[in-house]
Design an enzyme around this catalytic site. Sequence first.
Site, PDB file in Angstrom:
ATOM      1  N   MET A  30     119.789   0.798 -30.522  1.00 40.62           N
ATOM      2  CA  MET A  30     121.189   0.764 -30.083  1.00 40.62           C
ATOM      3  C   MET A  30     121.437  -0.495 -29.262  1.00 40.62           C
ATOM      4  O   MET A  30     122.420  -0.575 -28.513  1.00 40.62           O
ATOM      5  CB  MET A  30     121.522   2.018 -29.276  1.00 40.62           C
ATOM      6  CG  MET A  30     121.373   3.288 -30.122  1.00 40.62           C
ATOM      7  SD  MET A  30     122.384   4.662 -29.563  1.00 40.62           S
ATOM      8  CE  MET A  30     121.780   4.893 -27.919  1.00 40.62           C
ATOM      9  N   ASN A  32     120.815  -3.652 -26.423  1.00 34.99           N
ATOM     10  CA  ASN A  32     120.374  -3.855 -25.039  1.00 34.99           C
ATOM     11  C   ASN A  32     118.839  -3.872 -25.014  1.00 34.99           C
ATOM     12  O   ASN A  32     118.179  -3.112 -24.318  1.00 34.99           O
ATOM     13  CB  ASN A  32     120.936  -2.756 -24.115  1.00 34.99           C
ATOM     14  CG  ASN A  32     120.748  -3.132 -22.651  1.00 34.99           C
ATOM     15  OD1 ASN A  32     120.211  -2.361 -21.872  1.00 34.99           O
ATOM     16  ND2 ASN A  32     121.162  -4.315 -22.271  1.00 34.99           N
ATOM     17  N   HIS A  34     114.926  -4.454 -24.753  1.00 36.53           N
ATOM     18  CA  HIS A  34     113.959  -4.799 -23.705  1.00 36.53           C
ATOM     19  C   HIS A  34     112.600  -4.990 -24.382  1.00 36.53           C
ATOM     20  O   HIS A  34     112.484  -4.895 -25.619  1.00 36.53           O
ATOM     21  CB  HIS A  34     113.941  -3.721 -22.622  1.00 36.53           C
ATOM     22  CG  HIS A  34     113.785  -2.312 -23.127  1.00 36.53           C
ATOM     23  ND1 HIS A  34     112.640  -1.879 -23.768  1.00 36.53           N
ATOM     24  CD2 HIS A  34     114.640  -1.260 -23.127  1.00 36.53           C
ATOM     25  CE1 HIS A  34     112.783  -0.617 -24.098  1.00 36.53           C
ATOM     26  NE2 HIS A  34     114.006  -0.215 -23.744  1.00 36.53           N
ATOM     27  N   ALA A  35     111.592  -5.220 -23.551  1.00 36.40           N
ATOM     28  CA  ALA A  35     110.265  -5.538 -24.108  1.00 36.40           C
ATOM     29  C   ALA A  35     109.720  -4.414 -25.005  1.00 36.40           C
ATOM     30  O   ALA A  35     108.950  -4.681 -25.935  1.00 36.40           O
ATOM     31  CB  ALA A  35     109.296  -5.824 -22.972  1.00 36.40           C
ATOM     32  N   HIS A  37     111.483  -2.588 -27.151  1.00 37.38           N
ATOM     33  CA  HIS A  37     112.030  -2.816 -28.501  1.00 37.38           C
ATOM     34  C   HIS A  37     111.319  -3.991 -29.171  1.00 37.38           C
ATOM     35  O   HIS A  37     110.994  -3.942 -30.357  1.00 37.38           O
ATOM     36  CB  HIS A  37     113.524  -3.151 -28.439  1.00 37.38           C
ATOM     37  CG  HIS A  37     114.397  -2.069 -27.893  1.00 37.38           C
ATOM     38  ND1 HIS A  37     115.019  -2.166 -26.678  1.00 37.38           N
ATOM     39  CD2 HIS A  37     114.771  -0.878 -28.411  1.00 37.38           C
ATOM     40  CE1 HIS A  37     115.748  -1.074 -26.453  1.00 37.38           C
ATOM     41  NE2 HIS A  37     115.610  -0.275 -27.492  1.00 37.38           N
ATOM     42  N   GLU A 150     107.821   5.844 -28.616  1.00 38.52           N
ATOM     43  CA  GLU A 150     107.301   7.153 -28.198  1.00 38.52           C
ATOM     44  C   GLU A 150     107.965   7.677 -26.927  1.00 38.52           C
ATOM     45  O   GLU A 150     107.755   8.822 -26.557  1.00 38.52           O
ATOM     46  CB  GLU A 150     105.780   7.058 -27.987  1.00 38.52           C
ATOM     47  CG  GLU A 150     105.038   6.978 -29.303  1.00 38.52           C
ATOM     48  CD  GLU A 150     103.581   6.565 -29.174  1.00 38.52           C
ATOM     49  OE1 GLU A 150     103.054   6.537 -28.046  1.00 38.52           O
ATOM     50  OE2 GLU A 150     102.983   6.257 -30.218  1.00 38.52           O
ATOM     51  N   SER A 187     113.754   1.332 -20.393  1.00 39.76           N
ATOM     52  CA  SER A 187     114.870   2.015 -21.033  1.00 39.76           C
ATOM     53  C   SER A 187     116.137   1.214 -20.795  1.00 39.76           C
ATOM     54  O   SER A 187     116.307   0.635 -19.708  1.00 39.76           O
ATOM     55  CB  SER A 187     115.040   3.412 -20.427  1.00 39.76           C
ATOM     56  OG  SER A 187     116.311   3.934 -20.762  1.00 39.76           O
TER      57      SER A 187
HETATM   58  O1  PAF Z   1     116.481   5.583 -30.073  1.00 39.52           O
HETATM   59  C1  PAF Z   1     117.592   5.058 -30.310  1.00 39.52           C
HETATM   60  O2  PAF Z   1     117.914   3.976 -29.820  1.00 39.52           O
HETATM   61  C2  PAF Z   1     118.572   5.773 -31.213  1.00 39.52           C
HETATM   62  O3  PAF Z   1     118.538   7.141 -30.999  1.00 39.52           O
HETATM   63  C3  PAF Z   1     118.386   5.446 -32.709  1.00 39.52           C
HETATM   64  C4  PAF Z   1     117.042   5.921 -33.221  1.00 39.52           C
HETATM   65  C5  PAF Z   1     118.531   3.949 -32.911  1.00 39.52           C
HETATM   66  C6  PAF Z   1     119.477   6.146 -33.537  1.00 39.52           C
HETATM   67  O4  PAF Z   1     120.746   5.750 -33.146  1.00 39.52           O
END
Ligand code: PAF
Length: 283
Positions: A30, A32, A34-35, A37, A150, A187
């Site tokens: 979604m 924004n 961060h490390a 992702h 996770e 987060s």
């Molecule tokens: O974890 C998230 O950021 C969201 O729930 C996802 C998996 C991208 C679905 O919108």
Amino acid sequence: MITIHRVKDLRAAIRQQRTQGKRIGLVPTMGNLHAGHVSLVKQAKELCDYVVTSIFVNPLQFGANEDLDKYPRTLDADKEKLVAAGNHLLFTPEVSQLYPEGLERHTKVITPALSELHCGASRPGHFTGVTTVVSMLFNMVQPDVAIFGEKDFQQLAVIRKMTRDLYLPIVVESGSTLRETDGLAMSSRNGYLSAEQRQTAPLLYKLLQESAEQIENGDKDFAAISAEANNKLTQAGFVPDYFNIVNSDTLSPAVASDRDITILAAAYLGTTRLIDNISVHLG
Ligand code: PAF
């Protein structure tokens, strides 16, 4: 990196890669970023030849009183991070592209029971929003592999179940939670915390660690362990949502004979809802 907003263009770009025999990896987000992702993108690069990251703040997974409007949208900074990580394609559609007839009329994908526990109990409909959009992304991209963090342990379990139940030919992989130096799980919602709340926030993981240690040391009184953690959270200024000790596979309450146990926790600091978890493997 190419950036695509329309499903038609996404399909054309992916088709081109497929005809060259490339293995496609998908990292749904979604934004924004961060490390945590970024580490999922890097993991996808190790497993696949061509990595697609999606950024879509999915309105279907937010409740009426939740943070949809204030959810941080930082597309330019996100793009820089994706380019640096070697991501190939960014898919970032408009809401009207994915839900042309609105949210109410859109077809839903529901994973009953599992999606009603824990986060699903306090956020009714949340996981239906997640499974609906993830199944749409799976169909649009048709990746070989999709990767999820996770930190959202229940989300991962729900998506794995959906993928299994619907026989989707996609391998769902997970990436471990990245933490700040004081233990707080990374987060996008950490940015909502005031300086004072940010000082308090690492307690959530500290209590998960302490409770995991108690279980590793043979304590089977799960109810007492949870109650103690909830008390400590309350004393520190959290409003606990749940601190549940569960079987890692079924996510139902752990019993004394379970070997793989996960502690799932969610708690509010002010209006910010933090979640985290820890897993214990007993010998
Ligand atoms: O974890 C998230 O950021 C969201 O729930 C996802 C998996 C991208 C679905 O919108």
